[in-house]
Design a protein around this motif. Structure first.
Motif, mmCIF file in Angstrom:
data_model
loop_
_atom_site.group_PDB
_atom_site.id
_atom_site.type_symbol
_atom_site.label_atom_id
_atom_site.label_comp_id
_atom_site.label_asym_id
_atom_site.label_seq_id
_atom_site.Cartn_x
_atom_site.Cartn_y
_atom_site.Cartn_z
ATOM 1 N N VAL A 1 0.835 -1.204 0.000
ATOM 2 C CA VAL A 1 0.000 0.000 0.000
ATOM 3 C C VAL A 1 0.871 1.256 0.000
ATOM 4 C CG1 VAL A 1 -1.699 1.343 1.311
ATOM 5 C CG2 VAL A 1 -1.945 -1.144 1.118
ATOM 6 N N ILE A 2 1.911 1.251 0.823
ATOM 7 C CA ILE A 2 2.822 2.403 0.876
ATOM 8 C C ILE A 2 3.474 2.623 -0.487
ATOM 9 C CG2 ILE A 2 4.954 3.284 1.888
ATOM 10 C CD1 ILE A 2 4.172 1.811 4.485
ATOM 11 N N ASN A 3 3.871 1.531 -1.139
ATOM 12 C CA ASN A 3 4.490 1.627 -2.463
ATOM 13 C C ASN A 3 3.507 2.174 -3.491
ATOM 14 O OD1 ASN A 3 6.633 1.074 -4.439
ATOM 15 N ND2 ASN A 3 5.306 -0.571 -5.151
ATOM 16 N N TRP A 4 2.251 1.687 -3.456
ATOM 17 C CA TRP A 4 1.225 2.200 -4.371
ATOM 18 C C TRP A 4 1.001 3.693 -4.155
ATOM 19 C CZ3 TRP A 4 -2.500 -2.368 -2.997
ATOM 20 C CH2 TRP A 4 -2.150 -3.492 -3.760
ATOM 21 N N LYS A 5 0.933 4.078 -2.913
ATOM 22 C CA LYS A 5 0.724 5.492 -2.583
ATOM 23 C C LYS A 5 1.856 6.349 -3.138
ATOM 24 C CE LYS A 5 1.868 7.066 1.399
ATOM 25 N NZ LYS A 5 2.006 7.361 2.849
ATOM 26 N N ASP A 6 3.089 5.894 -2.942
ATOM 27 C CA ASP A 6 4.244 6.638 -3.448
ATOM 28 C C ASP A 6 4.221 6.735 -4.981
ATOM 29 O OD1 ASP A 6 5.109 6.979 -0.863
ATOM 30 O OD2 ASP A 6 6.559 5.329 -0.929
ATOM 31 N N PRO B 1 -3.457 7.456 -11.511
ATOM 32 C CA PRO B 1 -4.169 6.501 -10.657
ATOM 33 C C PRO B 1 -3.534 5.116 -10.662
ATOM 34 C CG PRO B 1 -5.684 7.694 -12.090
ATOM 35 C CD PRO B 1 -4.308 7.966 -12.604
ATOM 36 N N LYS B 2 -3.791 4.366 -9.575
ATOM 37 C CA LYS B 2 -3.350 2.990 -9.447
ATOM 38 C C LYS B 2 -4.553 2.132 -9.047
ATOM 39 C CE LYS B 2 -1.130 -0.841 -8.565
ATOM 40 N NZ LYS B 2 -0.623 -1.704 -9.669
ATOM 41 N N LEU B 3 -4.840 1.089 -9.847
ATOM 42 C CA LEU B 3 -5.955 0.176 -9.567
ATOM 43 C C LEU B 3 -5.419 -1.116 -8.973
ATOM 44 C CD1 LEU B 3 -9.007 -0.504 -9.874
ATOM 45 C CD2 LEU B 3 -8.442 -1.439 -12.136
ATOM 46 N N THR B 4 -6.049 -1.591 -7.900
ATOM 47 C CA THR B 4 -5.626 -2.830 -7.253
ATOM 48 C C THR B 4 -6.547 -3.982 -7.661
ATOM 49 O OG1 THR B 4 -7.037 -2.751 -5.273
ATOM 50 C CG2 THR B 4 -5.021 -1.415 -5.258
ATOM 51 N N ASP B 5 -6.191 -5.186 -7.233
ATOM 52 C CA ASP B 5 -7.090 -6.329 -7.337
ATOM 53 C C ASP B 5 -8.182 -6.180 -6.272
ATOM 54 O OD1 ASP B 5 -5.880 -7.630 -9.474
ATOM 55 O OD2 ASP B 5 -4.487 -8.738 -8.181
ATOM 56 N N GLN C 1 -5.342 12.228 2.777
ATOM 57 C CA GLN C 1 -4.221 13.040 2.334
ATOM 58 C C GLN C 1 -4.644 13.951 1.189
ATOM 59 O OE1 GLN C 1 -0.527 11.034 1.683
ATOM 60 N NE2 GLN C 1 -1.018 9.375 3.089
ATOM 61 N N SER C 2 -3.998 15.079 1.107
ATOM 62 C CA SER C 2 -4.317 16.015 0.028
ATOM 63 C C SER C 2 -3.716 15.566 -1.298
ATOM 64 C CB SER C 2 -3.795 17.410 0.382
ATOM 65 O OG SER C 2 -2.385 17.372 0.594
ATOM 66 N N GLU C 3 -2.644 14.744 -1.221
ATOM 67 C CA GLU C 3 -1.946 14.354 -2.448
ATOM 68 C C GLU C 3 -2.601 13.191 -3.173
ATOM 69 O OE1 GLU C 3 2.658 15.195 -2.164
ATOM 70 O OE2 GLU C 3 1.982 14.066 -0.408
ATOM 71 N N CYS C 4 -3.187 12.259 -2.436
ATOM 72 C CA CYS C 4 -3.859 11.130 -3.082
ATOM 73 C C CYS C 4 -5.013 10.639 -2.217
ATOM 74 C CB CYS C 4 -2.883 9.999 -3.387
ATOM 75 S SG CYS C 4 -2.180 9.190 -1.933
ATOM 76 N N ILE C 5 -5.938 9.948 -2.857
ATOM 77 C CA ILE C 5 -7.170 9.488 -2.219
ATOM 78 C C ILE C 5 -7.400 8.042 -2.627
ATOM 79 C CG2 ILE C 5 -9.676 9.910 -2.015
ATOM 80 C CD1 ILE C 5 -9.053 12.785 -3.048
ATOM 81 N N ALA C 6 -8.062 7.261 -1.772
ATOM 82 C CA ALA C 6 -8.417 5.884 -2.097
ATOM 83 C C ALA C 6 -9.935 5.745 -2.143
ATOM 84 C CB ALA C 6 -7.842 4.915 -1.071
ATOM 85 N N TYR D 1 -5.838 7.509 -6.310
ATOM 86 C CA TYR D 1 -5.740 8.514 -7.384
ATOM 87 C C TYR D 1 -5.343 9.882 -6.827
ATOM 88 C CZ TYR D 1 -10.465 9.619 -5.687
ATOM 89 O OH TYR D 1 -11.549 9.943 -4.887
ATOM 90 N N PRO D 2 -4.690 10.711 -7.674
ATOM 91 C CA PRO D 2 -4.316 12.068 -7.248
ATOM 92 C C PRO D 2 -5.558 12.936 -7.101
ATOM 93 C CG PRO D 2 -3.747 11.704 -9.550
ATOM 94 C CD PRO D 2 -4.188 10.380 -9.014
ATOM 95 N N ASN D 3 -5.435 14.006 -6.332
ATOM 96 C CA ASN D 3 -6.612 14.799 -5.963
ATOM 97 C C ASN D 3 -7.290 15.499 -7.128
ATOM 98 O OD1 ASN D 3 -4.713 16.767 -6.461
ATOM 99 N ND2 ASN D 3 -4.463 17.371 -4.323
ATOM 100 N N TYR D 4 -6.613 15.604 -8.276
ATOM 101 C CA TYR D 4 -7.242 16.263 -9.422
ATOM 102 C C TYR D 4 -8.252 15.347 -10.114
ATOM 103 C CZ TYR D 4 -4.663 13.394 -12.780
ATOM 104 O OH TYR D 4 -4.183 12.338 -13.518
ATOM 105 N N TYR D 5 -8.165 14.030 -9.845
ATOM 106 C CA TYR D 5 -8.909 13.037 -10.617
ATOM 107 C C TYR D 5 -10.304 12.807 -10.029
ATOM 108 C CZ TYR D 5 -9.408 8.897 -13.594
ATOM 109 O OH TYR D 5 -9.818 7.993 -14.542
#
Length: 257
Positions: A18-23, A31-35, A52-57, A74-78
């Motif tokens: 999760v930490i790696n996906w966030k980074d 964006p990053k999609l998981t299983d 977080q302001s930088e990314c959201i789940a 995904y980043p906050n713009y999305y």
């Protein structure tokens, strides 16, 4: 205190993931999609990502009350849409007059196709209707290879999410106060049985936590854990709400048959 102190040892690999996906999302700004994730994994991800302001789940499993869901970080713009979660839903047609199929049979047959559980979402059974939700990337493979369940020939018809059957959310929500978060203590609280009986069920391997058999009575449970107890149904630890003045844990949980 390390972030790992909040999680079980066997969960550390997922925490790292999760930490790696966030980074990745923050660095690449995409964006990053998981299983599919189970309830406990969804809870862990929500805690780590936070607000977080930088990314959201966000999570979606095909319907509002899905238990298994894919996550989109995904980043906050999305602004995510259902299509971003890449899901496919199927209705299973079979000879209902001659065959009766169970959740276990359906899941076992899906797993025999050689895919991991993480590629399959909820299996919905209502009366004679059986529907499955899968990851889009394996949809064609499943449709071409899932030809029978047990001795019953089946045919898959792709359907929209609006055509998914309504499964009543019959969880009975309760509040309780317990001495510890041990598995035997929770089972005793959830099903109103003695700790001795709860321990016997655990030692007989009649208890699963997040679909895995647990034979340790002292196993410590956490928020989002889904318990399955043979003969008693399922229970979910919804939240841990702190300690009482008598140093007991206040919890909210749900149970259903």
């Amino acid at each position: 205190m390390s972030i790992y102190d909040h999680y079980r040892k066997e969960e550390h690999v997922f925490v790292d993931q999760v930490i790696n996906w966030k980074d990745q999302v923050i660095e690449r700004y995409s964006p990053k999609l998981t299983d599919f994730l189970d309830l406990r994994e969804q809870k862990i991800m929500s805690t780590i990502i936070g607000n977080q302001s930088e990314c959201i789940a966000a999570f979606f499993g095909g319907r509002e009350n899905s238990e298994r869901k894919r996550a989109l970080i995904y980043p906050n713009y999305y602004s995510p849409m259902d299509e971003d979660f890449s899901l496919a839903a199927f209705n299973l047609s079979y000879a209902v007059k001659f065959h009766s199929l169970s959740h276990r049979q359906v899941l076992g047959t899906l797993m025999s196709l050689g895919m991991t559980r993480a590629k399959f979402g909820d299996i919905l059974l209502k009366d004679d209707v059986i529907q499955i939700i899968v990851a889009e990337e394996i949809a064609v493979f499943v449709q071409n290879n899932l030809n029978s369940i047990g001795k019953s020939p089946i045919k898959l018809e792709r359907i929209t999410f609006n055509e998914l059957v309504e499964i009543e959310d019959d969880w009975q929500s309760r509040h309780g106060t317990i001495s510890s978060l041990r598995l035997d203590v929770l089972i005793s609280e959830f099903y109103h049985i003695s700790r001795q009986k709860a321990q016997a069920l655990i030692k007989a391997e009649h208890v699963k936590v997040n679909q895995k058999i647990i034979d340790s009575t002292s196993f410590i449970c956490g928020e989002g854990d889904l318990l399955s107890v043979k003969g008693f149904g399922r229970g979910m630890l919804l939240s841990i709400d702190g300690m009482s003045k008598k140093e007991k844990w206040r919890i909210q949980y749900g149970v259903k048959k």
